[in-house]
Enzyme design. Structure first.
Site, PDB file in Angstrom:
ATOM      1  N   HIS A 330      -2.614   6.952   5.330  1.00  0.00           N
ATOM      2  CA  HIS A 330      -2.283   5.713   4.482  1.00  0.00           C
ATOM      3  C   HIS A 330      -3.431   5.407   3.513  1.00  0.00           C
ATOM      4  O   HIS A 330      -4.752   5.495   4.225  1.00  0.00           O
ATOM      5  CB  HIS A 330      -2.073   4.472   5.248  1.00  0.00           C
ATOM      6  CG  HIS A 330      -1.160   3.591   4.366  1.00  0.00           C
ATOM      7  ND1 HIS A 330      -1.998   2.739   3.207  1.00  0.00           N
ATOM      8  CD2 HIS A 330       0.012   3.077   4.236  1.00  0.00           C
ATOM      9  CE1 HIS A 330      -0.862   1.955   2.705  1.00  0.00           C
ATOM     10  NE2 HIS A 330       0.219   2.237   3.101  1.00  0.00           N
ATOM     11  N   ASP A 378       6.223   5.286   6.533  1.00  0.00           N
ATOM     12  CA  ASP A 378       7.400   6.092   6.207  1.00  0.00           C
ATOM     13  C   ASP A 378       7.938   7.226   7.250  1.00  0.00           C
ATOM     14  O   ASP A 378       9.113   7.252   7.464  1.00  0.00           O
ATOM     15  CB  ASP A 378       6.631   6.909   5.010  1.00  0.00           C
ATOM     16  CG  ASP A 378       6.302   6.121   3.796  1.00  0.00           C
ATOM     17  OD1 ASP A 378       7.034   5.316   3.114  1.00  0.00           O
ATOM     18  OD2 ASP A 378       5.063   6.217   3.198  1.00  0.00           O
TER      19      ASP A 378
END
Length: 433
Positions: A330, A378
């Site tokens: 991320h 995700d």
């Protein structure tokens, strides 16, 4: 080493707090978070050195927007000062949306119902669309039709935008084609869930939000957005434990500061675009593989791994081809995305021993073995859709429905400001002649 808070640092430098954080993002200043994860502190000596040297010369243009909606901590977001992970464990999506919008819905929440005429028109508009179209593409069509049939869309005061948000989100869900339900053998989990309706319990526990005393009241679990969305994304009969996990995912994804789609939404709102146009703008950005589309990439990754033992081979082939591994790492949370951790914990409890969960865990183990980044929200979302037997692209749809709440919260701030967001370019082309 002496640490000073943001207000003191900004005062010493003679800049606004927004400029102070711009220095952080450009690597000019370092900061650390306080124990509560909310307040920022700066090295006093470093601030003093910068103050004596003066502000950085010729800084690259950077758009900094002041917002009171979401702060990003070291591993999680905070919605108006409250830990989003805590909200995800205790409050329904509807209550969190109201909190993001800054509206008080008191003891009885308004109904989350779309305009029936608009929903019928949106459903009819999808009749000629190709089969197998991803849900995110359908949501763009639905948003356009719902906006065209809503005569109240130009009311931009906060209460009206919140009411539009409830109609829009409900319409997005209810206008999606319903999946034909198929019977599945009852599992131990299913039988236990019949005795403990997890979604209804989550709704009833809402109320930790200051100023938002939302209670489930007469709202049944079947009326909640999470329960309604389930039937639009999977043919499986509702599994209360997994529907509860879907509810958690909606809260975790409701906002994330100035993500790419949110910035696009704010630009549209600053031009006084109506809420439907704001959401349509954001939906156009969301599907990019570096944003909400990452969950679709993670879904495809999980589909490639037919057996847990295949995880090493699949990852090896992707690395050899120079492909990124979707759903891992991320840009903000360098040391791990705790939203993913929370959602995985719920999925492990909801579906112990599930084959698809074993596949996901095998992929995570393989990434750890290679010392690659930890999973992000995700990948956790893709695991949820895989466990639930959802249609391809379901993760993008969940993301879009959830983030609509955040987009409209940011739109409200822009409507209140009344000024156009107009960044300037740093021109590097040939000299004008």
């Amino acid at each position: 080493m002496e640490w000073i808070d943001a207000a003191t640092a900004a005062e010493r430098l003679g800049v606004k707090p927004a400029t102070l954080y711009a220095y952080v993002s450009r690597g000019v200043l370092r900061r650390r978070h306080g124990e509560d994860g909310r307040r920022s502190f700066f090295d006093a000596a470093e601030v003093e050195q910068l103050a004596r040297r003066g502000q950085p010369r010729n800084p690259p243009p950077e758009l900094v927007i002041e917002s009171a909606i979401t702060a990003l901590g070291t591993d999680r977001p905070y919605y108006r000062g409250i830990d989003a992970l805590d909200l995800a464990k205790s409050s329904p999506f509807e209550a969190v949306a109201a909190w993001l919008w800054g509206v008080d819905e008191e003891d009885a929440p308004p109904p989350w119902q779309g305009d029936q005429e608009g929903i019928r028109a949106a459903a009819e508009a999808q009749g000629s669309l190709p089969e197998g179209l991803l849900p995110l593409d359908r949501l763009q069509v639905i948003t356009t039709v719902l906006g065209a049939t809503d005569s109240l869309r130009y009311q931009l005061d906060p209460a009206s935008v919140a009411a539009t948000g409830r109609r829009l989100i409900a319409g997005l869900v209810d206008a999606l084609p319903a999946q034909p339900t198929v019977d599945a053998p009852a599992t131990r989990l299913d039988r236990a869930a019949q005795e403990t309706p997890a979604v209804e319990s989550a709704a009833a526990s809402a109320g930790i939000l200051p100023g938002v005393s939302w209670r489930a009241g007469g709202v049944s679990s079947g009326e909640l957005i999470a329960a309604r969305l389930w039937g639009r994304l999977t043919p499986r009969a509702p599994d209360p434990a997994l529907v509860s996990a879907l509810q958690t995912a909606l809260v975790l994804l409701a906002d994330h500061e100035l993500a790419a789609s949110t910035l696009a939404a704010r630009v549209a709102a600053s031009a006084k675009a109506d809420p439907y146009a704001v959401v349509l703008t954001a939906l156009g950005v969301l599907g990019g593989p570096l944003h909400g589309g990452a969950s679709y990439g993670a879904e495809r990754l999980l589909a490639e791994v037919a057996e847990p033992s295949h995880a090493s081979r699949v990852i090896t082939e992707r690395v050899r081809r120079g492909e990124r591994i979707p759903g891992f790492g991320h840009s903000i949370y360098k040391n791990g995305d705790s939203r993913a951790t929370v959602l995985f914990e719920i999925l492990i409890h909801a579906a112990p021993g599930h084959f698809k969960l074993d596949v996901a865990q095998a992929v995570r183990k393989e990434l750890r073995r290679r010392r690659l980044p930890d999973p992000n929200i995700d990948f956790a979302l893709a695991t949820l859709t895989s466990l639930s037997g959802m249609v391809p692209g379901a993760g993008e749809a969940i993301f879009a429905v959830a983030r609509t709440a955040g987009w409209l919260a940011h739109a409200m701030e822009e409507y209140a400001k009344g000024t156009l967001l107009r960044p300037r370019a740093s021109y590097i082309g040939p000299p004008p002649r």
